[in-house]
Design an enzyme around this catalytic site. Sequence first.
Site, PDB file in Angstrom:
ATOM      1  N   CYS A   1       0.910  -5.558  -4.120  1.00 12.71           N
ATOM      2  CA  CYS A   1       0.993  -4.008  -4.427  1.00 12.71           C
ATOM      3  C   CYS A   1       0.545  -3.560  -5.793  1.00 12.71           C
ATOM      4  O   CYS A   1       0.881  -4.423  -6.549  1.00 12.71           O
ATOM      5  CB  CYS A   1       2.532  -3.527  -4.290  1.00 12.71           C
ATOM      6  SG  CYS A   1       2.733  -1.659  -4.618  1.00 12.71           S
TER       7      CYS A   1
ATOM      8  N   HIS B   1       5.578   3.663   0.729  1.00 10.65           N
ATOM      9  CA  HIS B   1       5.314   4.419  -0.684  1.00 10.65           C
ATOM     10  C   HIS B   1       6.066   5.711  -0.635  1.00 10.65           C
ATOM     11  O   HIS B   1       6.799   6.095  -1.498  1.00 10.65           O
ATOM     12  CB  HIS B   1       3.975   4.109  -1.206  1.00 10.65           C
ATOM     13  CG  HIS B   1       3.765   2.952  -1.944  1.00 10.65           C
ATOM     14  ND1 HIS B   1       4.675   2.484  -3.094  1.00 10.65           N
ATOM     15  CD2 HIS B   1       2.716   2.110  -1.883  1.00 10.65           C
ATOM     16  CE1 HIS B   1       4.127   1.228  -3.480  1.00 10.65           C
ATOM     17  NE2 HIS B   1       2.890   0.867  -2.687  1.00 10.65           N
TER      18      HIS B   1
ATOM     19  N   HIS C   1       2.170  -0.020   4.661  1.00 13.52           N
ATOM     20  CA  HIS C   1       2.378   0.014   3.440  1.00 13.52           C
ATOM     21  C   HIS C   1       2.246   1.213   2.614  1.00 13.52           C
ATOM     22  O   HIS C   1       3.302   1.680   1.789  1.00 13.52           O
ATOM     23  CB  HIS C   1       1.284  -1.305   2.683  1.00 13.52           C
ATOM     24  CG  HIS C   1       1.697  -1.676   1.191  1.00 13.52           C
ATOM     25  ND1 HIS C   1       1.744  -2.701   0.911  1.00 13.52           N
ATOM     26  CD2 HIS C   1       1.326  -0.827  -0.041  1.00 13.52           C
ATOM     27  CE1 HIS C   1       1.982  -2.780  -0.403  1.00 13.52           C
ATOM     28  NE2 HIS C   1       1.731  -1.585  -0.739  1.00 13.52           N
ATOM     29  N   GLU C   2       1.225   2.091   2.625  1.00 13.14           N
ATOM     30  CA  GLU C   2       1.098   3.275   2.090  1.00 13.14           C
ATOM     31  C   GLU C   2       2.037   4.335   2.500  1.00 13.14           C
ATOM     32  O   GLU C   2       2.635   5.108   1.668  1.00 13.14           O
ATOM     33  CB  GLU C   2      -0.364   3.728   2.041  1.00 13.14           C
ATOM     34  CG  GLU C   2      -1.288   2.753   1.605  1.00 13.14           C
ATOM     35  CD  GLU C   2      -0.705   2.423   0.168  1.00 13.14           C
ATOM     36  OE1 GLU C   2      -0.464   3.064  -0.518  1.00 13.14           O
ATOM     37  OE2 GLU C   2      -1.409   1.092  -0.190  1.00 13.14           O
TER      38      GLU C   2
END
Length: 214
Positions: A126, A172, A168-169
């Site tokens: 990351c 966030h 993953h994004e």
Amino acid sequence: MATPSHRAPLAELVEELLAADGPLPIVAAGEPVLRHGTEPYDGQLDAALLSRFVEALRVTMHAAPGVGLAAPQVGVPLRIAVVEDPAPVPEEVRLARGRVPLPFRVLVNPSYEPVGTERVAFFEGCLSVPGWQAVVARPAEVRLRCADENGRAVDEVFRGWPARIVQHETDHLDGTLYLDRAELRSLSSNQAVAQHWTQPTPERAAASLGFELP
């Protein structure tokens, strides 16, 4: 739509960030903006400012370099992310990880859900946790729902490495870092990964470091 008074603070923050030329600063783990979640995008930025912000995210992602970047990673608590992966990897890695090219995409107000029960685990890093990687088990296939930068609805299934990037994004934007989902015994410096764990799959790392794979 957002009211002018609601729109102003985030628009001013983005304008301030864009005042400097070049890539935007990426905030690191420990900054509250990475943990508080984000506001759904609802017109807080006008069309021109949104376009400039998206381009700045793209430039910053490329410069890092990375394959995805979420707005809170540059200090903006809006539910917007960008992804892109040219996937310049050897054939054995492509086959093992399903890492195929992912064209540039803008994800506005994304959410995802697993498709099926298959889970796969690979090392992941990351831009907001520089210098480290860890093995994360994630659904192999997900259904993404969001809008693009022009407001068009997106409802699409992703598999392999593109599915990992999307997860993953989107995480966030919910205040979740990949380390929250990682096998912490696998945590390795970039140097250690380059020295020991460059295999297409993390089986050797699991055996050596003492963690289980799905």
